[in-house]
Design a protein around this motif. Structure first.
Motif, short mmCIF file in Angstrom:
data_model
loop_
_atom_site.label_atom_id
_atom_site.label_comp_id
_atom_site.label_asym_id
_atom_site.label_seq_id
_atom_site.Cartn_x
_atom_site.Cartn_y
_atom_site.Cartn_z
N PRO A 11 -29.32 38.36 21.43
CA PRO A 11 -29.44 37.68 22.74
C PRO A 11 -30.49 36.57 22.70
N GLU A 12 -31.54 36.81 21.91
CA GLU A 12 -32.63 35.82 21.86
C GLU A 12 -32.12 34.51 21.22
N ARG A 15 -29.61 32.74 23.56
CA ARG A 15 -30.32 32.02 24.64
C ARG A 15 -30.89 30.71 24.12
N ALA A 16 -31.49 30.78 22.93
CA ALA A 16 -32.13 29.59 22.37
C ALA A 16 -31.11 28.48 22.09
N VAL A 17 -29.91 28.88 21.66
CA VAL A 17 -28.88 27.87 21.34
C VAL A 17 -28.37 27.20 22.62
N ILE A 18 -28.29 28.00 23.69
CA ILE A 18 -27.69 27.50 24.93
C ILE A 18 -28.69 26.75 25.82
N ASP A 19 -29.94 27.19 25.77
CA ASP A 19 -30.94 26.67 26.72
C ASP A 19 -31.25 25.19 26.47
N PRO A 20 -31.02 24.32 27.47
CA PRO A 20 -31.31 22.89 27.29
C PRO A 20 -32.76 22.64 26.86
N LYS A 21 -33.65 23.54 27.31
CA LYS A 21 -35.08 23.33 26.99
C LYS A 21 -35.35 23.44 25.49
N SER A 22 -34.52 24.22 24.77
CA SER A 22 -34.73 24.35 23.32
C SER A 22 -34.63 22.98 22.64
N TYR A 23 -33.85 22.08 23.26
CA TYR A 23 -33.56 20.80 22.61
C TYR A 23 -34.68 19.78 22.83
N ALA A 24 -35.67 20.19 23.64
CA ALA A 24 -36.82 19.29 23.86
C ALA A 24 -37.84 19.46 22.75
N ALA A 25 -37.80 20.58 22.03
CA ALA A 25 -38.80 20.85 20.99
C ALA A 25 -38.10 20.74 19.63
N SER A 38 -28.64 29.41 7.18
CA SER A 38 -28.80 30.14 5.93
C SER A 38 -28.37 31.61 6.08
N GLU A 39 -28.45 32.17 7.29
CA GLU A 39 -28.08 33.58 7.45
C GLU A 39 -26.60 33.74 7.82
N THR A 40 -26.17 33.04 8.86
CA THR A 40 -24.79 33.19 9.37
C THR A 40 -24.28 31.84 9.84
N PRO A 41 -23.77 31.04 8.90
CA PRO A 41 -23.40 29.65 9.24
C PRO A 41 -22.26 29.55 10.26
N VAL A 42 -21.45 30.63 10.34
CA VAL A 42 -20.42 30.64 11.40
C VAL A 42 -20.79 31.82 12.29
N LEU A 43 -21.42 31.52 13.38
CA LEU A 43 -22.06 32.57 14.19
C LEU A 43 -21.44 32.64 15.58
N ARG A 44 -21.19 33.90 16.00
CA ARG A 44 -20.60 34.05 17.34
C ARG A 44 -21.73 34.17 18.38
N ILE A 45 -21.62 33.33 19.40
CA ILE A 45 -22.63 33.37 20.46
C ILE A 45 -21.97 34.02 21.68
N GLU A 46 -22.54 35.14 22.10
CA GLU A 46 -22.00 35.82 23.28
C GLU A 46 -23.11 35.87 24.30
N ALA A 47 -23.04 35.00 25.27
CA ALA A 47 -24.12 34.93 26.25
C ALA A 47 -23.55 35.14 27.64
N ASP A 53 -18.77 31.57 28.36
CA ASP A 53 -17.78 32.25 27.54
C ASP A 53 -18.27 32.25 26.10
N PRO A 54 -17.87 33.26 25.31
CA PRO A 54 -18.30 33.30 23.91
C PRO A 54 -17.80 32.07 23.15
#
Ligand code: HEM
Length: 434
Positions: A11-12, A15-25, A38-47, A53-54
């Protein structure tokens, strides 16, 4: 070949991928994408709890390229091409009857897309753009004159406010045939329409309004645009000029002229796609030069270095940070099974910082060669305005280098809170005029 079990983001991370604020830093954002790649280049985001939607997040250059080029398997419809919450999608449906607020080139697929794209493709080619070079040069010189005036005696100036925001807007309004007196209105309309995730940048302080009020404003903006461009198109039909507005006004698709809605969609996509993007890459180029006085001196002495600087600035800033696609069939990406109907994020920031393709990707390297970045996308939807964007930037920097001897950063350069079109919203500079 065996496929991998679906790797779902924590979830963390989601959230970071979706949150517009992440893109300011910026650096933490690149750290995040490096880790995911490097860990999961094709990653499912379920938020789900965030109302989204995922979707699948692609962070590798090769995967983003594969999907971008396979326009039969990956569509720009029916799911939105920009990451949108379920609430946002409902909102667009209520305002316009469609999942995206405006239907245009970026939301069409074949067979409609190539027909619409063909209408203006030639206009945006370098051969035709040569005919507007002088007009762009005049705009660039005027803009730089104002900057030099504002920065006289070493007063700090905000490059974004003075130069990188207004200049591409003027260019795009000029090619659309919108007179300078109407530019503010057009800017307000695009801001109302696309809302903007950054409270400093969204028009009319929309964050403070109730959803019903916003809905009314947005529906009104769409109608205003349609009316405005219907009038402009009528003028261009009666008296065609050389601008792209005339091409669209007089276009014929399947034997019929475009209706008001489709015409407005075309004008709106050009207006919206053409300014914030070029503004972000222009500000990024200036930041890179302001941080590196040797580079600045070198390019002042040798203008043949400019195209390399422009291209690297576009990769280094990657103003359009993502687009989305919908899988048309069951398909595999990077060993991962994707099911028909799945939603996929092409993350251009991550792709353009993939160390498998770009050596030392965070470094601004004006001599980078080859520099096959994905900032303009690839495949059938590759940026229609890419030659114009490069031309605008080159002409502006020629004008800047003519008038400025030296430049330094004079405060904090701040980025916008935006997961879609991002980049600097302030760039304080001190300049020494030539
Ligand atoms: C540095 C500046 C720019 C960047 C980084 C940029 C980036 C992009 C990207 C990533 C796409 C989607 C590509 C894909 O789906 O594969 C796109 C599409 C598009 N861009 Fe740009 N763009 C820039 C400037 C411009 C300008 C100046 C214009 C025109 C005035 C423009 C007009 C368009 C249009 C019309 C599309 C949709 C094309 C289609 O769907 O067929 N862009 N751009």
């Amino acid at each position: 070949m065996a496929t991998l079990a679906a790797p779902v983001a924590s979830p963390e991370i989601a959230r970071a991928v979706i949150d517009p604020k992440s893109y300011a830093a910026w650096d933490p954002l690149l750290d995040l994408f490096d880790r995911i790649r490097s860990e999961t280049p094709v990653l499912r985001i379920e938020a789900g709890e965030g109302g989204f939607d995922p979707f699948w997040l692609l962070t590798r250059y090769d995967d983003v390229m594969q999907v971008s080029k396979d326009n039969a398997s990956f569509l720009n419809h029916p799911r939105p091409v920009v990451l949108s919450s379920r609430e946002g999608i409902e909102f667009a449906r209520a305002a316009t009857g469609s999942d995206m607020l405006v239907d245009s080139l970026v939301t069409f697929d074949a067979p409609i897309h190539p027909k619409y794209r063909k209408l203006t493709q030639d206009w945006f080619m370098p051969r035709n753009l040569r005919t507007i070079e002088d007009a762009i040069r005049a705009l660039a010189r005027r803009t730089v004159d104002r900057l030099v005036e504002a920065g006289a005696d070493g007063a700090p100036v905000d490059f974004v406010k003075q130069v990188s925001a207004p200049y591409p807007l003027h260019v795009v309004m000029q090619i659309l045939g919108v007179p300078e007196s109407d530019e503010r209105r057009m800017l307000m309309l695009t801001q109302q329409l696309f809302g903007g995730q950054d409270p400093d940048l969204s028009g009319a302080g929309m964050a403070q309004l109730t959803p019903e009020m916003v809905l009314q404003i947005v529906a009104g903006a769409v109608k205003d645009f349609e009316d405005y461009f219907a009038r402009l198109a009528a003028e261009r039909r009666a008296q065609p000029t050389d601008d792209v507005a005339s091409v669209i006004a007089n276009a014929i698709v399947d034997g019929e002229p475009l209706n008001d809605r489709d015409m407005a969609g075309y004008y709106i996509i050009l207006a919206a796609a053409g300014h914030d993007t070029t503004s972000a890459s222009t500000a990024g180029a200036m930041l890179a030069l302001a941080r590196d006085p040797d580079q600045f001196a070198k390019v002042r002495a040798d203008r043949s270095l400019l195209p390399g600087i422009v291209e690297e600035a576009i990769r280094w800033t990657t103003p359009v940070q993502h687009f989305m696609r919908t899988a048309a069939r069951d398909v595999e990406i990077g060993g991962q099974s994707i099911v028909a109907g799945d939603w996929i994020m092409l993350n251009y920031v991550a792709a353009n910082h993939d160390p498998a393709v770009f050596d030392n990707p965070r470094r601004f390297d004006a001599a980078r060669s080859p520099n096959r970045h994905l900032a303009f996308g690839a495949g059938a939807h590759q940026c229609l305005g890419l030659h114009l964007a490069r031309l605008e930037m080159r002409i502006l920097f020629e004008a800047l280098l003519d008038r400025i001897d030296a430049v330094e950063v004079a405060g904090e350069a701040r980025r916008a809170d935006s997961s879609f079109v991002g980049g600097l919203k302030t760039l304080p500079l001190r300049i020494v005029a030539a």
